[in-house]
Design a protein around this motif. Structure first.
Motif, PDB file in Angstrom:
ATOM      1  N   TRP A  68       0.788  -1.233  -0.080  1.00 20.12           N
ATOM      2  CA  TRP A  68       0.030  -0.060   0.075  1.00 20.12           C
ATOM      3  C   TRP A  68       0.986   1.150  -0.001  1.00 20.12           C
ATOM      4  CZ3 TRP A  68      -4.598  -1.760  -0.920  1.00 20.12           C
ATOM      5  CH2 TRP A  68      -5.007  -2.781  -0.533  1.00 20.12           C
ATOM      6  N   VAL A  69       0.133   2.283  -0.713  1.00 19.77           N
ATOM      7  CA  VAL A  69       0.935   3.593  -0.747  1.00 19.77           C
ATOM      8  C   VAL A  69      -0.124   4.423  -0.193  1.00 19.77           C
ATOM      9  CG1 VAL A  69       2.107   5.422  -1.751  1.00 19.77           C
ATOM     10  CG2 VAL A  69       2.664   3.151  -2.271  1.00 19.77           C
ATOM     11  N   LEU A  70      -0.555   4.660   1.182  1.00 16.83           N
ATOM     12  CA  LEU A  70      -1.597   5.515   1.551  1.00 16.83           C
ATOM     13  C   LEU A  70      -1.182   7.173   1.251  1.00 16.83           C
ATOM     14  CD1 LEU A  70      -1.888   3.591   5.156  1.00 16.83           C
ATOM     15  CD2 LEU A  70      -2.920   3.136   3.082  1.00 16.83           C
ATOM     16  N   GLY A  71      -2.410   7.675   1.184  1.00 19.04           N
ATOM     17  CA  GLY A  71      -2.341   9.087   0.862  1.00 19.04           C
ATOM     18  C   GLY A  71      -3.773   9.659   1.452  1.00 19.04           C
ATOM     19  N   ASP A  72      -3.574  10.905   1.207  1.00 17.62           N
ATOM     20  CA  ASP A  72      -4.998  11.807   1.837  1.00 17.62           C
ATOM     21  C   ASP A  72      -6.033  11.872   0.744  1.00 17.62           C
ATOM     22  OD1 ASP A  72      -3.859  11.854   4.458  1.00 17.62           O
ATOM     23  OD2 ASP A  72      -2.689  13.758   3.855  1.00 17.62           O
ATOM     24  N   SER A  73      -5.598  11.685  -0.510  1.00 23.27           N
ATOM     25  CA  SER A  73      -6.696  11.808  -1.568  1.00 23.27           C
ATOM     26  C   SER A  73      -7.625  10.651  -1.656  1.00 23.27           C
ATOM     27  CB  SER A  73      -5.756  11.912  -2.954  1.00 23.27           C
ATOM     28  OG  SER A  73      -5.205  10.518  -3.317  1.00 23.27           O
ATOM     29  N   GLU A  74      -8.386  10.941  -2.665  1.00 21.18           N
ATOM     30  CA  GLU A  74      -9.667   9.667  -2.628  1.00 21.18           C
ATOM     31  C   GLU A  74      -8.942   8.452  -3.086  1.00 21.18           C
ATOM     32  OE1 GLU A  74     -13.745   9.117  -5.410  1.00 21.18           O
ATOM     33  OE2 GLU A  74     -12.622  10.926  -5.627  1.00 21.18           O
ATOM     34  N   TYR A  75      -7.652   8.582  -3.982  1.00 23.35           N
ATOM     35  CA  TYR A  75      -7.184   7.175  -4.127  1.00 23.35           C
ATOM     36  C   TYR A  75      -5.875   6.737  -3.455  1.00 23.35           C
ATOM     37  CZ  TYR A  75     -10.135   7.432  -8.385  1.00 23.35           C
ATOM     38  OH  TYR A  75     -11.196   7.684  -9.055  1.00 23.35           O
TER      39      TYR A  75
ATOM     40  N   GLY B 116     -14.139   5.552  -2.387  1.00 22.37           N
ATOM     41  CA  GLY B 116     -15.498   5.693  -2.133  1.00 22.37           C
ATOM     42  C   GLY B 116     -16.181   4.386  -2.167  1.00 22.37           C
ATOM     43  N   GLN B 117     -15.644   3.587  -3.019  1.00 20.58           N
ATOM     44  CA  GLN B 117     -16.410   2.320  -3.041  1.00 20.58           C
ATOM     45  C   GLN B 117     -16.089   1.173  -1.933  1.00 20.58           C
ATOM     46  OE1 GLN B 117     -18.670   0.892  -4.705  1.00 20.58           O
ATOM     47  NE2 GLN B 117     -18.161  -1.350  -4.832  1.00 20.58           N
ATOM     48  N   VAL B 118     -14.862   1.603  -1.445  1.00 18.76           N
ATOM     49  CA  VAL B 118     -14.445   1.007  -0.395  1.00 18.76           C
ATOM     50  C   VAL B 118     -15.415   1.181   0.939  1.00 18.76           C
ATOM     51  CG1 VAL B 118     -12.617   0.419   1.523  1.00 18.76           C
ATOM     52  CG2 VAL B 118     -12.205   0.693  -0.889  1.00 18.76           C
ATOM     53  N   LYS B 119     -15.528   2.563   1.018  1.00 18.89           N
ATOM     54  CA  LYS B 119     -16.445   3.060   2.171  1.00 18.89           C
ATOM     55  C   LYS B 119     -18.089   2.680   2.068  1.00 18.89           C
ATOM     56  CE  LYS B 119     -13.579   7.329   2.382  1.00 18.89           C
ATOM     57  NZ  LYS B 119     -13.769   8.847   2.103  1.00 18.89           N
TER      58      LYS B 119
ATOM     59  N   PHE C  10     -12.187  -4.772   2.945  1.00 19.94           N
ATOM     60  CA  PHE C  10     -12.831  -4.256   1.570  1.00 19.94           C
ATOM     61  C   PHE C  10     -11.733  -3.484   0.845  1.00 19.94           C
ATOM     62  CE2 PHE C  10     -16.757  -5.284   3.917  1.00 19.94           C
ATOM     63  CZ  PHE C  10     -17.501  -6.216   2.945  1.00 19.94           C
ATOM     64  N   LEU C  11     -11.148  -2.763   1.445  1.00 20.23           N
ATOM     65  CA  LEU C  11      -9.881  -2.160   0.615  1.00 20.23           C
ATOM     66  C   LEU C  11      -9.022  -3.271  -0.172  1.00 20.23           C
ATOM     67  CD1 LEU C  11      -8.271   0.404   0.470  1.00 20.23           C
ATOM     68  CD2 LEU C  11      -6.756  -0.171   2.343  1.00 20.23           C
ATOM     69  N   SER C  12      -8.969  -4.300   0.480  1.00 20.21           N
ATOM     70  CA  SER C  12      -8.067  -5.389  -0.139  1.00 20.21           C
ATOM     71  C   SER C  12      -9.006  -5.877  -1.327  1.00 20.21           C
ATOM     72  CB  SER C  12      -7.700  -6.557   0.817  1.00 20.21           C
ATOM     73  OG  SER C  12      -7.113  -6.111   1.901  1.00 20.21           O
ATOM     74  N   LEU C  13     -10.167  -6.256  -1.342  1.00 21.62           N
ATOM     75  CA  LEU C  13     -11.189  -6.605  -2.312  1.00 21.62           C
ATOM     76  C   LEU C  13     -11.053  -5.605  -3.544  1.00 21.62           C
ATOM     77  CD1 LEU C  13     -13.097  -8.561  -3.015  1.00 21.62           C
ATOM     78  CD2 LEU C  13     -15.006  -7.421  -1.942  1.00 21.62           C
ATOM     79  N   GLU C  14     -11.089  -4.444  -3.193  1.00 27.94           N
ATOM     80  CA  GLU C  14     -11.126  -3.144  -4.149  1.00 27.94           C
ATOM     81  C   GLU C  14      -9.882  -3.096  -4.806  1.00 27.94           C
ATOM     82  OE1 GLU C  14     -13.385  -0.819  -6.752  1.00 27.94           O
ATOM     83  OE2 GLU C  14     -13.888  -1.945  -5.038  1.00 27.94           O
ATOM     84  N   ALA C  15      -8.797  -3.400  -4.416  1.00 28.87           N
ATOM     85  CA  ALA C  15      -7.328  -3.636  -4.828  1.00 28.87           C
ATOM     86  C   ALA C  15      -7.485  -4.813  -6.016  1.00 28.87           C
ATOM     87  CB  ALA C  15      -6.368  -4.085  -3.640  1.00 28.87           C
ATOM     88  N   HIS C  16      -7.954  -5.726  -5.470  1.00 34.23           N
ATOM     89  CA  HIS C  16      -7.991  -6.901  -6.299  1.00 34.23           C
ATOM     90  C   HIS C  16      -8.893  -6.854  -7.562  1.00 34.23           C
ATOM     91  CE1 HIS C  16      -9.889 -10.776  -7.804  1.00 34.23           C
ATOM     92  NE2 HIS C  16     -11.088 -10.179  -7.515  1.00 34.23           N
ATOM     93  N   SER C  17      -9.978  -5.867  -7.353  1.00 34.04           N
ATOM     94  CA  SER C  17     -10.495  -5.724  -8.560  1.00 34.04           C
ATOM     95  C   SER C  17      -9.930  -4.450  -9.559  1.00 34.04           C
ATOM     96  CB  SER C  17     -12.037  -4.821  -8.119  1.00 34.04           C
ATOM     97  OG  SER C  17     -12.795  -4.295  -9.245  1.00 34.04           O
TER      98      SER C  17
END
Length: 461
Positions: free
Chosen positions: A78-85, A105-108, A124-131
């Motif tokens: 992960w590269v965490l940031g403050d933006s939407e992505y 947004g989809q994770v939330k 769900f962050l992991s699930l969205e990364a998979h997608s």
């Protein structure tokens, strides 16, 4: 139609260059698997066993695997940031990096929280990364993840045992019979050993039944030929289900599907017919052997003689669910004498191929299917149309009975094997033929491969 099936379809990323299913004929692309590392801890014994075998086979070149912790496979970092992505980095052995982003947004929405530290959010962050990475299958045992998969089927969420079944089928579709991987050594079988071992494992009573039929029948006797045909047909049935599975996940070829579906019904009814003839011989029942059959409602004399001479066996085949299964199988086969089944591709889904049952037997199959638990979930559906037209001419209303062949055939075969085993278990060949009573069972060195083959073939449990 409702497509929430016991074995669900996989959604392929058809908008990507690699979007063609790896199950399609002549396709060589790898199946892309994401291991949800945190969701694969604390599994049940059966799922843990499947996961360990899955991990071994995923090392083969037919798969590209990503995971969320350090290990044998490339890690999603992960590269965490403050933006939407949030960014994703993947460190490959050759030093290459792949980057992408995640829509938070989809994770939330899935997690119903924006607390990044919560386990739910991380799942769900992991699930969205998979997608976002266009992976094919997301392997997880997380209850939170599994709870949403029917309503979010584009993620292709699967348990370890479900994933292993897909992995095994893909390997077999490429004529790869691997069933283990240790060090640099791949454990390989072949077609005959794989399907024959599964069949023998699922029919434990047939070890004794088969041996006694051969002993009573001699080298070329009728009983020897009949019991050999039972074994060969059961062996072939396991292959037919696999062929339907390849089409289910791959090309969805109408003609191939209908061929294998019709072949399935002929083989299954042939097994029952051969067993009935063996019964006729063993118990010296009256009438011609051609009148023998376990569809007892149509074989009155055979039924009475069987009840008189083999009451335990009669109880097995006349039990309500077994009788319904026998009649269902014979109804499927009866299309050989009349109007046949047809196939139809649903207009809404290009990969959704079904069989429309012959109008001559549809009502019977539906009635018997309901008695043994067939429903939408295992691939049997009834659809009513108030009106339909052909060449612009109204034809009135009609009711169609529709089968998804892979799920339906798998369901029927599981129950047919249980019935065949019960028939074998309740047939007293040694007593009737004055044979010495001996013990017969699967050899000890078959047991470990058999367990692995069953898991890979979807027959475990």
């Amino acid at each position: 139609m409702n497509d929430h099936l016991r074995v669900p379809r996989l959604n392929w990323h058809t908008d990507m260059p690699e979007g063609r299913s790896p199950f399609c004929k002549h396709e060589t692309r790898a199946l892309k698997v994401t291991l949800h590392s945190s969701g694969l801890k604390g599994l049940s014994d059966n799922e843990q066993e499947a996961y360990e075998l899955l991990l071994a086979l995923l090392k083969l070149p037919d798969f590209e695997v990503l995971q969320f912790e350090e290990g044998f496979f490339p890690q999603i970092q992960w590269v965490l940031g403050d933006s939407e992505y949030d960014g994703i980095h993947i460190d490959y052995v050759d030093g290459g990096w792949r980057k992408n982003g995640i829509n938070l947004g989809q994770v939330k929405r899935l997690a119903a929280t924006d607390d990044r530290c919560s386990k739910l959010y991380q799942n769900f962050l992991s699930l969205e990364a998979h997608s976002e990475l266009n992976q094919d299958i997301f392997v997880s045992g997380s209850a939170d993840i599994l709870a949403i998969r029917d309503d979010h089927d584009s993620y292709n969420i699967r348990t370890p045992s479900e994933s292993l079944r897909i992995v095994g089928l893909l390997l077999r579709s490429r004529d790869n019979w691997a069933y283990g991987y240790q060090g640099n050594c791949v454990w390989n079988a072949d077609r005959r050993r794989f399907y024959w071992t599964i069949m023998r494992s699922k029919l434990p009573a047939m070890w004794k039944y088969h041996a006694e039929c051969r002993e009573a029948g001699g080298f070329e006797g009728a009983l020897t030929g009949l019991v050999s045909s039972v074994m060969e047909r059961c062996y072939t049935l396991t292959q037919v289900v696999d062929e339907l599975g390849k089409e289910f996940f791959g090309d969805g070829d109408h003609e191939v599907i209908l061929y294998h579906f019709n072949y399935f019904s002929l083989l299954a009814s042939g097994v029952l017919d051969a067993l009935a003839r063996i019964t006729h011989d063993v118990y010296q029942l009256g009438g011609s052997k051609n009148s023998a059959g376990f569809n007892l409602d149509r074989r009155v004399k055979f039924s009475k003689d069987l009840q008189s001479k083999a009451p335990a066996l009669h109880s097995v085949v006349s039990a309500s669910e077994n009788a319904a299964l026998i009649n269902l199988i014979h109804s499927l086969r009866n299309t050989i004498h009349g109007a046949g089944h047809t196939t139809q591709r649903e207009a809404s889904t290009t990969s959704n191929t079904h069989v429309i049952l012959s109008s001559e037997v549809g009502n019977e199959i539906w009635k018997y299917g309901q008695s043994i638990g067939c429903n939408d979930f295992v691939g049997l559906t009834r659809r009513h149309c108030e009106s339909y037209s052909i060449n612009g001419i109204d034809q009135g209303s009609k009711t169609e009975f529709i089968v998804e062949p892979y799920n339906f055939s798998t369901f029927v075969l599981e129950r047919a094997f249980k019935l065949v085993n019960a028939i074998a278990e309740n047939t007293d060949i040694a007593v009737q033929k004055n044979l010495p009573v001996r013990e017969h069972a699967m050899p000890g060195d078959w047991k470990e491969p058999a367990r692995r083959f069953e898991m890979l073939g979807g027959f475990h449990g």
